[in-house]
Design a protein around this motif. Structure first.
Motif, mmCIF file in Angstrom:
data_model
loop_
_atom_site.group_PDB
_atom_site.id
_atom_site.type_symbol
_atom_site.label_atom_id
_atom_site.label_comp_id
_atom_site.label_asym_id
_atom_site.label_seq_id
_atom_site.Cartn_x
_atom_site.Cartn_y
_atom_site.Cartn_z
ATOM 1 N N ALA A 1 8.345 -13.870 -6.553
ATOM 2 C CA ALA A 1 7.314 -13.069 -7.228
ATOM 3 C C ALA A 1 6.996 -11.832 -6.413
ATOM 4 C CB ALA A 1 6.070 -13.903 -7.458
ATOM 5 N N LEU A 2 6.832 -10.695 -7.118
ATOM 6 C CA LEU A 2 6.446 -9.436 -6.490
ATOM 7 C C LEU A 2 5.181 -8.919 -7.167
ATOM 8 C CD1 LEU A 2 9.883 -7.582 -6.269
ATOM 9 C CD2 LEU A 2 8.647 -8.640 -4.376
ATOM 10 N N SER A 3 4.463 -8.167 -6.338
ATOM 11 C CA SER A 3 3.289 -7.517 -6.932
ATOM 12 C C SER A 3 3.751 -6.387 -7.852
ATOM 13 C CB SER A 3 2.383 -6.969 -5.829
ATOM 14 O OG SER A 3 3.052 -5.942 -5.120
ATOM 15 N N GLU A 4 2.841 -5.937 -8.644
ATOM 16 C CA GLU A 4 3.182 -4.858 -9.573
ATOM 17 C C GLU A 4 3.590 -3.590 -8.837
ATOM 18 O OE1 GLU A 4 0.132 -4.119 -12.402
ATOM 19 O OE2 GLU A 4 0.251 -6.116 -13.317
ATOM 20 N N GLU A 5 2.942 -3.320 -7.687
ATOM 21 C CA GLU A 5 3.247 -2.131 -6.914
ATOM 22 C C GLU A 5 4.644 -2.219 -6.321
ATOM 23 O OE1 GLU A 5 2.631 1.646 -5.650
ATOM 24 O OE2 GLU A 5 1.297 0.447 -6.922
ATOM 25 N N ASP A 6 4.971 -3.469 -5.751
ATOM 26 C CA ASP A 6 6.303 -3.632 -5.169
ATOM 27 C C ASP A 6 7.388 -3.538 -6.247
ATOM 28 O OD1 ASP A 6 5.189 -3.960 -2.687
ATOM 29 O OD2 ASP A 6 5.163 -6.166 -2.781
ATOM 30 N N LEU A 7 7.087 -4.147 -7.407
ATOM 31 C CA LEU A 7 8.066 -4.089 -8.499
ATOM 32 C C LEU A 7 8.287 -2.648 -8.963
ATOM 33 C CD1 LEU A 7 9.876 -5.653 -10.418
ATOM 34 C CD2 LEU A 7 7.915 -5.922 -11.955
ATOM 35 N N LYS A 8 7.252 -1.850 -9.010
ATOM 36 C CA LYS A 8 7.351 -0.459 -9.434
ATOM 37 C C LYS A 8 8.208 0.342 -8.463
ATOM 38 C CE LYS A 8 4.522 3.612 -10.470
ATOM 39 N NZ LYS A 8 3.155 4.163 -10.508
ATOM 40 N N ARG A 9 7.979 0.140 -7.128
ATOM 41 C CA ARG A 9 8.762 0.860 -6.133
ATOM 42 C C ARG A 9 10.237 0.461 -6.216
ATOM 43 N NH1 ARG A 9 4.141 0.115 -2.840
ATOM 44 N NH2 ARG A 9 5.013 -1.819 -1.993
ATOM 45 N N GLY A 10 10.493 -0.856 -6.448
ATOM 46 C CA GLY A 10 11.890 -1.304 -6.573
ATOM 47 C C GLY A 10 12.590 -0.638 -7.756
ATOM 48 N N LYS A 11 11.883 -0.521 -8.865
ATOM 49 C CA LYS A 11 12.478 0.135 -10.041
ATOM 50 C C LYS A 11 12.743 1.619 -9.799
ATOM 51 C CE LYS A 11 10.663 -2.970 -13.592
ATOM 52 N NZ LYS A 11 9.796 -3.096 -14.781
ATOM 53 N N GLU A 12 11.817 2.288 -9.088
ATOM 54 C CA GLU A 12 12.018 3.694 -8.779
ATOM 55 C C GLU A 12 13.242 3.879 -7.896
ATOM 56 O OE1 GLU A 12 8.363 4.829 -7.050
ATOM 57 O OE2 GLU A 12 7.312 5.095 -8.980
ATOM 58 N N GLU A 13 13.420 2.950 -6.885
ATOM 59 C CA GLU A 13 14.593 3.014 -6.011
ATOM 60 C C GLU A 13 15.874 2.818 -6.830
ATOM 61 O OE1 GLU A 13 16.392 0.832 -1.997
ATOM 62 O OE2 GLU A 13 14.502 0.148 -2.900
ATOM 63 N N ARG A 14 15.861 1.827 -7.734
ATOM 64 C CA ARG A 14 17.029 1.576 -8.571
ATOM 65 C C ARG A 14 17.350 2.797 -9.448
ATOM 66 N NH1 ARG A 14 16.478 -2.996 -13.033
ATOM 67 N NH2 ARG A 14 15.076 -1.364 -13.804
ATOM 68 N N GLU A 15 16.304 3.413 -9.992
ATOM 69 C CA GLU A 15 16.514 4.580 -10.862
ATOM 70 C C GLU A 15 17.132 5.739 -10.105
ATOM 71 O OE1 GLU A 15 13.890 7.488 -13.839
ATOM 72 O OE2 GLU A 15 12.965 5.749 -12.861
ATOM 73 N N ALA A 16 16.677 5.932 -8.834
ATOM 74 C CA ALA A 16 17.232 7.018 -8.021
ATOM 75 C C ALA A 16 18.702 6.766 -7.733
ATOM 76 C CB ALA A 16 16.439 7.151 -6.719
#
Length: 797
Positions: free
Chosen positions: A512-527
């Protein structure tokens, strides 16, 4: 004086030649249109014409019809046995009078004076008014029916009071042909038609002229077209050689370009292959990083999904439990209400409606019965005892009144019942009793004291039934399409699913990840995705280069060598065409010349086609032109006929004035006597007495009437035939001629004057009269009819 002959050339319808006349009576015979009128006209032209005239009407009328040439008239006269020849040459415009043994006269005025002396008639008008009786005058007599008085006055210009009337009539007749304004009249209309035909003929001649011009132009255009085609062919050959040089030059330039492009494509192929190798290495490293980040995000999203499923199932279990609880409560309510309804009495709707209406009906019957009062009176004998009851009430005395019934009791003897039988089908009393019993039965059936209590019982029952139905509906709505057992089974199944969802959620809890950690992971994947896409785009670009130029370096190298060989061949071919070398300006100029010459050839071909079409479409021919000329000639003849008629009227009017000047006193008696002699000779003595008064009024004695007939009275002369009137007219003309000319004896000319004589005997008499007149003066009688065989006849036509 007499006329020996008339000779003509190119005159009207007359054939060229000479006509001879006898000394006494000569009959000139021929069919209609044979030239009789033209013969008379030729005589008049010979006597009084002017060959130098500029009058277009005279020349057009007298010249040979359909001819543009001039004409000639020669008249031979005889005076005291000597010859006098008058020549009118309208071509030479020459007038000549030659008298035997005398000098030739060429002055037209002196010629006119000499002719006037010979005839005793100085002008053509005087001659036509006296010595010439034409068919137009007879026809005019029949058409206009003038009086004999006006005829005599017309010829000798007497001073009678009817002169002005005659002049007015002549003017009216002339205006019928041509009005004073010159815009109306039969002659004007025909002249207008003549002008239209002349214009049509001019138009047709113009069309024939244009047809000839088109044919000449077609010949010129065809020749110019042939020369243009030859010149175009020569220039096209020169242009073709120049074009070959220009094409060879373009071929060299094309292979030079091809060689340059082949070399560039080889270089681009090598550069693209090198770049693609480096890009693929970078993409491989980037994909490993992207795979690790994507796995971490995927596991966290799986936990979030499992948590969402568990939460949704828990909510579904809660709602299902609440629904089952509500259904069970509704089932209990339905059961309780059912028991209550079953313990209540249901009122039959029909009974209720009957019970509600019966009181009103009973009240109505009672009211009706109250209105039906009857009386009872007892008259007992002696002391007999009795008792009276009315409507159930005991009444004292012998009299009583009742509405329903009455009873009289005689104790120990009898009882008498009286009943009110009022009613339509049965007594109201019986109907009222029946309705009361019916109401009692209904109330007793439901245990109600009255109608209000019965209605209350029905209302309570229906209200309870409504509650039961509402509870059943609520229960059915909660159940829907399911049964209670099915809902309970579904609840058990949902609870089992909830347990499984909880286990799955708990197993993924470490990821489980927090919403903030999940958001940063998605931004990294998008980049990382964008970076990979950029690298793949560059790979695609280089692949596009390879697709465009080819990825086989050997083939590209071979292409460069082939272009070099073709370039060499093209340069050799250009050197061979060097004699035809030309610049773009010179080639363009020659190309424009060929184009312009081609356009000119097309124009000539088009013009040639147009001219051929015009020639083919022109339907008018020489025969059509001839037909128009014939129609024009026909209208021209009719026009000239009306013109002659107009001229006759004009001459008559002019001669009226002249005759007045020549009139002398004593004419009336002389003319009357001579008219009587002539008329008696023609009519065989039937009409031989004629009186002419000082006003030139004429009266003819009729043996049948026993009195003179006034010829001015239309009723008096109604019995006279047209032939008789013509005979009187002839007598008047001959008498006037003798009175006017005196000892002069000019030739007498008659144009079919006897045509309307309805009695062959009178026609024979008239010819006999002419024979006697011919003993003193020459007589020329023109006709198209048969005449006595003993006469000298000149045939025309």
């Amino acid at each position: 004086m007499r006329i020996r002959s008339v000779e003509t050339a190119g005159f009207g319808k007359l054939p060229d030649g000479k006509i001879h006349f006898a000394e006494g009576l000569t009959v000139i015979k021929g069919p209609n249109e044979a030239g009789k009128s033209f013969t008379i006209r030729a005589i008049c032209q010979g006597l009084y014409g002017d060959a130098a005239t500029t009058d277009r009407k005279v020349r057009e009328y007298c010249r040979k019809w359909g001819s543009e040439g001039d004409f000639f008239v020669r008249l031979e006269l005889e005076e005291n046995g000597k010859s006098v020849i008058v020549t009118r040459d309208y071509q030479e415009r020459r007038n000549v009078l030659y008298a035997e043994g005398q000098k030739e006269i060429r002055d037209k005025k002196k010629i006119a004076q000499r002719v006037g002396e010979l005839l005793g008639l100085p002008t053509e008008q005087a001659f036509l008014a006296t010595a010439c009786i034409r068919q137009e005058e007879v026809e005019a007599l029949d058409e206009e029916k003038p009086s004999i008085q006006s005829i005599i006055e017309e010829k000798i210009a007497g001073s009678g009071s009817d002169t002005e009337k005659l002049l007015r009539r002549l003017r009216q007749k002339m205006e019928g042909l041509r009005s004073k304004s010159g815009r109306k009249g039969r002659l004007v209309e025909l002249e207008a038609e003549l002008r239209e035909l002349e214009e049509e003929l001019v138009e047709r001649r113009e069309r024939i002229r244009r047809l000839a011009e088109n044919r000449r132009e077609l010949a010129r255009v065809s020749a110019e077209l042939e020369e243009g085609k030859r010149l175009l062919s020569d220039k096209e050959k020169v242009l073709e050689n120049n074009r070959k040089y220009m094409n060879a030059l373009k071929e060299v330039e094309r292979w030079e370009g091809e060689f340059d492009r082949a070399q560039r494509d080889l270089d681009r192929c090598r550069e693209a292959k090198r770049a693609m190798e480096e890009l693929r290495k970078s993409i491989h490293i980037l994909e490993k990083e992207l795979e690790e980040v994507a796995g971490r995000i995927e596991r966290a999203e799986k936990f979030a999904k499992a948590d969402e499923v568990w939460t949704d199932l828990a909510e579904e279990v809660r709602r299902l439990e609440e629904r089952l609880q509500r259904i069970r409560e509704l089932e209990e309510s339905v059961s309780a209400l059912q028991k209550q309804v079953e313990g209540m009495t249901a009122v039959d709707p029909a009974d209720l409606r009957r019970a509600v209406t019966l009181p009103g009906e009973i009240s109505s019957l009672e009211t009706s019965l109250e209105a039906q009062l009857f009386g009872v009176e007892v008259k007992a004998e002696g002391d007999a005892a009795y008792a009276i009851t009315a409507d159930g009430v005991r009444v004292d005395g012998p009299r009583a009144e009742a509405h329903r019934e009455a009873v009289v009791e005689f104790p120990g003897v009898a009882t008498v019942h009286f009943k009110n039988l009022t009613g339509r089908e049965r007594p109201l009393v019986d109907e009222l009793a029946e309705k009361r019993e019916a109401l009692e039965r209904i109330l007793e059936k439901y245990g109600a004291a009255d109608v209000e209590e019965l209605e209350a019982l029905d209302r309570k029952y229906r209200e309870k039934r409504s509650e039961l139905e509402a509870a059943r509906r609520d229960r059915d709505i909660q159940l829907g399409q399911d049964s209670l057992e099915e809902l309970e089974a579904a609840l058990r199944e949902k609870r089992a699913d909830l347990e499984k969802a909880k286990e799955a959620r708990d197993s993924l809890l470490p990821h489980a990840l927090s919403e903030e950690d999940l958001k940063r992971g998605k931004e990294e994947r998008e980049a990382l995705e964008k970076k990979r896409q950029e690298l793949e785009r560059k790979v695609s670009e280089n692949q596009g280069v390879l697709n465009a130029v080819g990825d086989d370096e050997d083939k590209l190298q071979e292409r460069v060598r082939r272009c070099a060989r073709e370039l060499h061949v093209a340069r050799v071919a250009l050197e061979e065409l060097d004699p035809y070398k030309c610049g773009p300006d010179e080639f363009g100029r020659l190309e424009r010349e060929v184009e312009e010459l081609g356009e000119r050839v097309k124009e000539l071909e088009s013009r040639e086609t147009v001219l051929k079409d015009r020639i083919a479409q022109e339907t008018l021919g020489e025969e059509d032109l001839a037909a128009s000329e014939e129609r024009l000639e026909s209208v021209r003849r009719r026009t000239e006929t009306l013109r002659r008629r107009y001229e006759v009227n004009r001459i008559i009017a002019e001669n009226l004035e002249w005759s007045r000047e020549q009139s002398i006193s004593g004419f009336s008696q002389e003319i009357g006597e001579r008219m009587g002699e002539i008329l008696a000779a023609i009519t065989g003595g039937k009409y031989g007495k004629v009186e002419v008064d000082g006003n030139l009024g004429v009266k003819v004695y009729s043996g049948e009437k026993g009195d003179f007939l006034d010829l001015e009275d239309r009723e008096a002369t109604a019995a006279l035939s047209t032939g008789t009137l013509d005979q009187i007219y002839l007598a008047a003309r001959l008498a006037v001629l003798e009175a006017v000319t005196g000892d002069r004896n000019p030739p007498l000319i008659l144009d079919d004057t006897f045509v309307s004589f309805d009695d062959m005997g009178r026609k024979q008499n008239a010819f006999e009269l002419l024979k006697r007149i011919a003993e003193e003066r020459q007589v020329l009688y023109f006709t198209c009819h048969e005449c006595p065989p003993d006469l000298q006849v000149v045939e025309l036509g």
